[in-house]
Design a protein around this motif. Sequence first.
Motif, PDB file in Angstrom:
ATOM      1  N   ILE A  21       0.831  -1.213   0.000  1.00  0.00           N
ATOM      2  CA  ILE A  21       0.000   0.000   0.000  1.00  0.00           C
ATOM      3  C   ILE A  21       0.861   1.256   0.000  1.00  0.00           C
ATOM      4  N   SER A  22       1.875   1.292   0.856  1.00  0.00           N
ATOM      5  CA  SER A  22       2.669   2.521   0.974  1.00  0.00           C
ATOM      6  C   SER A  22       3.498   2.785  -0.278  1.00  0.00           C
ATOM      7  N   ILE A  23       4.048   1.750  -0.880  1.00  0.00           N
ATOM      8  CA  ILE A  23       4.845   1.964  -2.095  1.00  0.00           C
ATOM      9  C   ILE A  23       3.961   2.459  -3.232  1.00  0.00           C
ATOM     10  N   ILE A  24       2.808   1.833  -3.413  1.00  0.00           N
ATOM     11  CA  ILE A  24       1.889   2.289  -4.465  1.00  0.00           C
ATOM     12  C   ILE A  24       1.431   3.720  -4.183  1.00  0.00           C
ATOM     13  N   SER A  25       1.052   3.975  -2.945  1.00  0.00           N
ATOM     14  CA  SER A  25       0.526   5.300  -2.586  1.00  0.00           C
ATOM     15  C   SER A  25       1.558   6.399  -2.779  1.00  0.00           C
ATOM     16  N   VAL A  26       2.752   6.197  -2.243  1.00  0.00           N
ATOM     17  CA  VAL A  26       3.782   7.232  -2.340  1.00  0.00           C
ATOM     18  C   VAL A  26       4.179   7.468  -3.791  1.00  0.00           C
ATOM     19  N   ASN A  27       4.245   6.419  -4.588  1.00  0.00           N
ATOM     20  CA  ASN A  27       4.666   6.560  -5.978  1.00  0.00           C
ATOM     21  C   ASN A  27       3.581   7.098  -6.897  1.00  0.00           C
ATOM     22  N   THR A  28       2.357   7.196  -6.424  1.00  0.00           N
ATOM     23  CA  THR A  28       1.297   7.780  -7.247  1.00  0.00           C
ATOM     24  C   THR A  28       0.787   9.091  -6.661  1.00  0.00           C
ATOM     25  N   ILE A  29       0.492   9.102  -5.378  1.00  0.00           N
ATOM     26  CA  ILE A  29      -0.089  10.297  -4.756  1.00  0.00           C
ATOM     27  C   ILE A  29       0.892  11.466  -4.777  1.00  0.00           C
ATOM     28  N   PRO A  53      11.797   8.432  -1.625  1.00  0.00           N
ATOM     29  CA  PRO A  53      12.270   7.552  -0.540  1.00  0.00           C
ATOM     30  C   PRO A  53      12.063   8.149   0.858  1.00  0.00           C
ATOM     31  N   LEU A  54      12.330   9.436   1.000  1.00  0.00           N
ATOM     32  CA  LEU A  54      12.112  10.090   2.288  1.00  0.00           C
ATOM     33  C   LEU A  54      10.627  10.145   2.623  1.00  0.00           C
ATOM     34  N   LEU A  55       9.795  10.459   1.636  1.00  0.00           N
ATOM     35  CA  LEU A  55       8.346  10.471   1.863  1.00  0.00           C
ATOM     36  C   LEU A  55       7.842   9.094   2.274  1.00  0.00           C
ATOM     37  N   TRP A  56       8.391   8.049   1.671  1.00  0.00           N
ATOM     38  CA  TRP A  56       7.964   6.693   2.006  1.00  0.00           C
ATOM     39  C   TRP A  56       8.260   6.375   3.472  1.00  0.00           C
ATOM     40  N   VAL A  57       9.455   6.724   3.928  1.00  0.00           N
ATOM     41  CA  VAL A  57       9.816   6.491   5.337  1.00  0.00           C
ATOM     42  C   VAL A  57       8.878   7.276   6.250  1.00  0.00           C
ATOM     43  N   ILE A  58       8.604   8.517   5.906  1.00  0.00           N
ATOM     44  CA  ILE A  58       7.702   9.351   6.704  1.00  0.00           C
ATOM     45  C   ILE A  58       6.303   8.744   6.748  1.00  0.00           C
ATOM     46  N   ILE A  59       5.804   8.290   5.612  1.00  0.00           N
ATOM     47  CA  ILE A  59       4.461   7.691   5.557  1.00  0.00           C
ATOM     48  C   ILE A  59       4.389   6.444   6.426  1.00  0.00           C
ATOM     49  N   VAL A  60       5.377   5.569   6.322  1.00  0.00           N
ATOM     50  CA  VAL A  60       5.372   4.334   7.123  1.00  0.00           C
ATOM     51  C   VAL A  60       5.383   4.676   8.608  1.00  0.00           C
ATOM     52  N   LEU A  61       6.197   5.634   8.997  1.00  0.00           N
ATOM     53  CA  LEU A  61       6.239   6.049  10.408  1.00  0.00           C
ATOM     54  C   LEU A  61       4.912   6.672  10.842  1.00  0.00           C
ATOM     55  N   LEU A  62       4.340   7.521   9.999  1.00  0.00           N
ATOM     56  CA  LEU A  62       3.051   8.139  10.338  1.00  0.00           C
ATOM     57  C   LEU A  62       1.941   7.100  10.454  1.00  0.00           C
ATOM     58  N   VAL A 134      -7.233  13.286  -3.881  1.00  0.00           N
ATOM     59  CA  VAL A 134      -6.310  12.444  -4.656  1.00  0.00           C
ATOM     60  C   VAL A 134      -6.019  11.156  -3.893  1.00  0.00           C
ATOM     61  N   ALA A 135      -5.696  11.280  -2.616  1.00  0.00           N
ATOM     62  CA  ALA A 135      -5.287  10.119  -1.824  1.00  0.00           C
ATOM     63  C   ALA A 135      -6.411   9.101  -1.639  1.00  0.00           C
ATOM     64  N   ILE A 136      -7.629   9.552  -1.385  1.00  0.00           N
ATOM     65  CA  ILE A 136      -8.711   8.600  -1.117  1.00  0.00           C
ATOM     66  C   ILE A 136      -9.006   7.772  -2.361  1.00  0.00           C
ATOM     67  N   TRP A 137      -8.984   8.401  -3.538  1.00  0.00           N
ATOM     68  CA  TRP A 137      -9.270   7.641  -4.757  1.00  0.00           C
ATOM     69  C   TRP A 137      -8.142   6.676  -5.105  1.00  0.00           C
ATOM     70  N   ILE A 138      -6.892   7.084  -4.915  1.00  0.00           N
ATOM     71  CA  ILE A 138      -5.763   6.175  -5.154  1.00  0.00           C
ATOM     72  C   ILE A 138      -5.864   4.980  -4.205  1.00  0.00           C
ATOM     73  N   GLU A 139      -6.163   5.253  -2.938  1.00  0.00           N
ATOM     74  CA  GLU A 139      -6.283   4.172  -1.952  1.00  0.00           C
ATOM     75  C   GLU A 139      -7.436   3.228  -2.283  1.00  0.00           C
ATOM     76  N   LEU A 140      -8.606   3.796  -2.569  1.00  0.00           N
ATOM     77  CA  LEU A 140      -9.793   2.972  -2.790  1.00  0.00           C
ATOM     78  C   LEU A 140      -9.756   2.203  -4.110  1.00  0.00           C
ATOM     79  N   LEU A 141      -9.188   2.794  -5.148  1.00  0.00           N
ATOM     80  CA  LEU A 141      -9.245   2.171  -6.464  1.00  0.00           C
ATOM     81  C   LEU A 141      -7.981   1.412  -6.867  1.00  0.00           C
ATOM     82  N   ILE A 142      -6.847   1.735  -6.251  1.00  0.00           N
ATOM     83  CA  ILE A 142      -5.598   1.109  -6.687  1.00  0.00           C
ATOM     84  C   ILE A 142      -4.873   0.389  -5.545  1.00  0.00           C
TER      85      ILE A 142
END
Length: 167
Positions: A21-29, A53-62, A134-142
Motif C-alpha cells: 500500500i505505501s509503495i503504491i501510494s507514495v509513488n502515485t499520490i 524515498p524520504l516520503l515513504w519512510v515518513i508515511i510508514v512512520l506516520l 487524490v489520496a482517497i481515490w488512489i487508496e480505494l481504487l488502486i
Amino acid sequence: MHKENQLPQSPREGILFMMIISIISVNTIAPIIMMLDQGFNTGNYLETLRIIPLLWVIIVLLVTLVAEPIVSKAMPTFATRTDGFNAHILLNTFLTVTVLSVCMSIIGPWVGMWKIGIEPFQNFFHNWFRNFGVAIWIELLIAQPIARYAMKKIHAKQASKTENVNI
C-alpha cells in the motif's frame, strides 16, 4: 472481525500489506499532488522521484505511530461488529487517509522545499481537500485492492499447501 483472507493474518503479512500500500501510494499520490501544485512536466516529476524515498519512510512512520492508533480508537465509534467487511474496510481507509492527508499536507511541502516554514498552514484547507481527494481515490481504487488481492493470493496458496499435506 472474523479472519478475512483479504487481510494480513500475521505480522509478516502485515508488513507486506503495508509495504504494498505505501509503495503504491507514495509513488502515485506524491507525483500527482506535486504536479497539481507545480505543473505537469518532466522536471517536476524527476524532483518528486528524488524525495519519494524520504516520503515513504515518513508515511510508514506516520501510519505506524499516528494513524493506526487514532483510527483504532475511532473505529468503534463509527462501526460495530455487525457491520460488514466492506464497511469496515471503507471506514478504516477513510479515517486513515484523513489522518495521513492532514499530516502530509503540512509535512509534504516541508520535505519538498527542504525547509520548515508556515507556508503549508497558509493554504492548508485548499491543499488538504485536494490532497485528500487524490489520496482517497488512489487508496480505494488502486492501492487497497492490489494489497488485498495479494493477501488473498497468499492465503489461497497457503490453503492449497495445507490441503496437499492433508491428502
